[in-house]
Design a protein around this motif. Structure first.
Motif, short mmCIF file in Angstrom:
data_model
loop_
_atom_site.label_atom_id
_atom_site.label_comp_id
_atom_site.label_asym_id
_atom_site.label_seq_id
_atom_site.Cartn_x
_atom_site.Cartn_y
_atom_site.Cartn_z
N GLY A 8 0.83 -1.33 -0.06
CA GLY A 8 0.05 -0.11 -0.02
C GLY A 8 0.82 1.09 0.03
N ILE A 9 0.21 2.42 0.06
CA ILE A 9 0.85 3.53 0.02
C ILE A 9 0.38 4.38 1.38
CG2 ILE A 9 1.26 5.95 -1.09
CD1 ILE A 9 0.48 4.42 -3.89
N LYS A 10 1.53 5.33 1.70
CA LYS A 10 1.34 6.10 2.86
C LYS A 10 1.61 7.52 2.47
CE LYS A 10 0.81 8.01 7.03
NZ LYS A 10 1.17 7.91 8.23
N PHE A 11 0.57 8.46 2.93
CA PHE A 11 0.92 9.82 2.50
C PHE A 11 0.56 10.59 3.69
CE2 PHE A 11 -0.71 8.96 -2.08
CZ PHE A 11 0.52 9.13 -2.61
N HIS A 12 1.61 11.45 3.97
CA HIS A 12 1.32 12.59 5.13
C HIS A 12 1.57 13.87 4.46
CE1 HIS A 12 1.61 14.42 8.74
NE2 HIS A 12 1.85 13.34 9.65
N PRO A 13 0.28 14.43 3.94
CA PRO A 13 0.52 15.69 3.17
C PRO A 13 0.89 16.79 3.85
CG PRO A 13 -1.56 14.46 2.77
CD PRO A 13 -0.90 13.65 3.86
N MET A 14 0.56 16.73 5.29
CA MET A 14 1.21 18.19 6.19
C MET A 14 2.54 17.90 6.28
SD MET A 14 -0.30 19.76 9.63
CE MET A 14 -0.41 17.97 10.30
N ALA A 15 3.01 16.98 6.66
CA ALA A 15 4.47 16.70 7.06
C ALA A 15 5.24 16.83 5.77
CB ALA A 15 4.72 15.40 7.88
N GLN A 16 4.81 16.17 4.58
CA GLN A 16 5.43 16.01 3.45
C GLN A 16 5.49 17.24 2.65
OE1 GLN A 16 3.86 12.06 2.39
NE2 GLN A 16 5.86 11.59 1.65
N ARG A 61 -4.91 17.09 12.10
CA ARG A 61 -3.38 17.57 12.80
C ARG A 61 -2.58 16.59 13.46
NH1 ARG A 61 -7.83 19.76 17.15
NH2 ARG A 61 -9.02 18.86 15.66
N VAL A 62 -1.41 17.05 13.81
CA VAL A 62 -0.61 16.23 14.64
C VAL A 62 -0.32 16.86 16.24
CG1 VAL A 62 2.00 15.38 15.13
CG2 VAL A 62 0.86 15.50 12.67
N SER A 63 -0.81 16.25 16.91
CA SER A 63 -0.81 16.48 18.46
C SER A 63 -1.19 18.04 18.74
CB SER A 63 0.78 16.40 19.08
OG SER A 63 0.76 16.87 20.40
N ASN A 64 -2.50 18.33 18.04
CA ASN A 64 -3.06 19.67 18.20
C ASN A 64 -2.41 20.71 17.24
OD1 ASN A 64 -4.90 18.70 20.06
ND2 ASN A 64 -3.75 19.03 21.88
N ALA A 65 -1.14 20.38 16.39
CA ALA A 65 -0.61 21.28 15.82
C ALA A 65 -1.16 21.11 14.38
CB ALA A 65 0.93 21.16 15.83
N ARG A 66 -1.09 22.31 13.75
CA ARG A 66 -1.27 22.13 12.00
C ARG A 66 -0.72 23.15 11.59
NH1 ARG A 66 -6.43 21.85 12.90
NH2 ARG A 66 -6.91 19.97 11.80
N ILE A 67 0.43 22.74 10.98
CA ILE A 67 1.45 23.68 10.17
C ILE A 67 0.92 23.96 8.87
CG2 ILE A 67 3.15 22.88 11.67
CD1 ILE A 67 4.37 21.43 9.25
N ASN A 68 0.03 23.46 8.14
CA ASN A 68 -0.60 23.55 6.94
C ASN A 68 -1.91 22.85 6.98
OD1 ASN A 68 -0.30 21.15 5.80
ND2 ASN A 68 2.05 21.69 5.55
N ASN A 69 -2.77 23.15 6.01
CA ASN A 69 -3.95 22.41 6.04
C ASN A 69 -4.15 21.18 4.79
OD1 ASN A 69 -3.95 23.95 3.33
ND2 ASN A 69 -6.17 24.61 3.67
N PHE A 86 2.74 18.65 0.72
CA PHE A 86 1.90 18.68 -0.91
C PHE A 86 0.41 18.51 -0.50
CE2 PHE A 86 3.25 14.48 -0.17
CZ PHE A 86 2.18 13.61 -0.64
N LEU A 87 -0.35 18.97 -1.50
CA LEU A 87 -1.76 18.61 -1.44
C LEU A 87 -2.16 17.38 -2.13
CD1 LEU A 87 -3.04 22.32 -2.60
CD2 LEU A 87 -3.71 20.79 -0.46
N PRO A 88 -2.97 16.61 -1.37
CA PRO A 88 -3.32 15.22 -1.71
C PRO A 88 -3.66 15.10 -3.34
CG PRO A 88 -4.21 15.54 0.25
CD PRO A 88 -3.74 16.93 -0.21
#
Length: 286
Positions: free
Chosen positions: A115-123, A152-160, A125-127
């Protein structure tokens, strides 16, 4: 195996050594201002030891990386699965990758990727980036699963980029891809109900939101500490739509499994969540 249940941890991050794990986790925790104590390191040796001690039959490695090192990271994940048959490898992609993604996809699948794993916020890019279209089309042809970090990640959202509204356009377009939204769609119950009702090809993983790890429950705002809420959501959408995942080394498989075993769910429901659904989605050979 726990109480007759085959157990698959569908969401674990692994690293090649304790040194690499410490370096990556320290940087990640700083960026996302993670306030709780991690229950482990994610070093591959530790993951394997956890499996043996906790009765985990298979571990799905949901690794991701920046564009420059993503291919190296993918090949390492696949190699770990060759060495350790109970490891189920996911690979990742990035729109900025220099290598042709279709060729890499063929290489990864033939090598054993599940399968594939995307983490758009950390990586970053937009899905729905059009450069990923080739990957989605290939996944659509063979119902190859795609896992999205959601929210989010642990209540942090560095982008949407990982917010649900940016993932839904991809889900809507590709109805034959099994999509897994991690963290129960960021713990938003309304979104879980709506998406489950609209898209039959979407599943949700339990990581972080349905945690049993006390330090995480104390600080992570979207988590559901009340078992009655969890039981209600599962019965509402169906246990066949939920995949157990710990997000180790940020979540704790030990505490999460203990919590699930205490819930007022039938054996059939627990069996689906703890293993059967992941086995079906990722085509894990028993």
């Amino acid at each position: 195996m726990i109480d007759r249940f085959t157990v698959v941890d569908g969401h674990v991050h692994t690293f090649s050594s304790y040194e690499v794990a410490h370096k990556i986790m320290t940087a990640f925790n700083k960026v996302y201002n993670i306030e709780f104590t991690n229950p482990g390191t994610g070093a591959i040796d530790e993951v394997l030891q956890n499996m043996q001690e906790m009765g985990i039959d298979f571990t799905v490695t949901a690794n991701f990386a920046p564009a420059k090192i993503i291919h190296k990271n993918n090949t390492w994940s696949i190699e770990m699965a060759r060495q350790y048959k109970k490891i189920v490898p996911l690979v990742s992609f990035h729109p900025d990758m220099e290598e042709p993604m279709d060729k890499l996809m063929e290489e990864y699948v033939s090598g054993g990727a599940k399968g594939i794993k995307f983490h758009p916020m950390a990586q970053g890019f937009l899905p729905y980036d059009e450069r990923l279209e080739i990957i989605y089309r290939m996944c659509e042809e063979v119902s190859f699963p795609v896992v999205f970090h959601c929210g989010r990640v642990s209540n942090a959202r560095i982008n949407n980029y990982a917010d649900i509204e940016n993932i839904v356009p991809v889900i809507k377009k590709y109805r034959k891809i099994p999509f897994i939204l991690t963290h129960m769609a960021d713990g938003n119950i309304g979104d879980v109900f709506k998406i489950a009702d609209m898209y039959e090809n979407v599943y949700f993983d339990t990581s972080i939101i349905i945690t049993g790890y006390p330090p995480l429950l104390e600080v992570n705002e979207p988590s559901w500490p009340d078992n009655e809420v969890v039981e209600y959501v599962i019965k509402k959408i169906g246990a066949d739509r939920v995949v157990f995942g710990s997000d180790f080394p940020w979540g704790s498989p030990k505490h999460d499994l203990a919590r699930f075993m205490e819930m007022k769910l039938s054996d059939a429901e627990k069996s689906m969540i703890l293993g059967e659904n992941a086995i079906k989605i990722f085509k894990i050979k028993i």
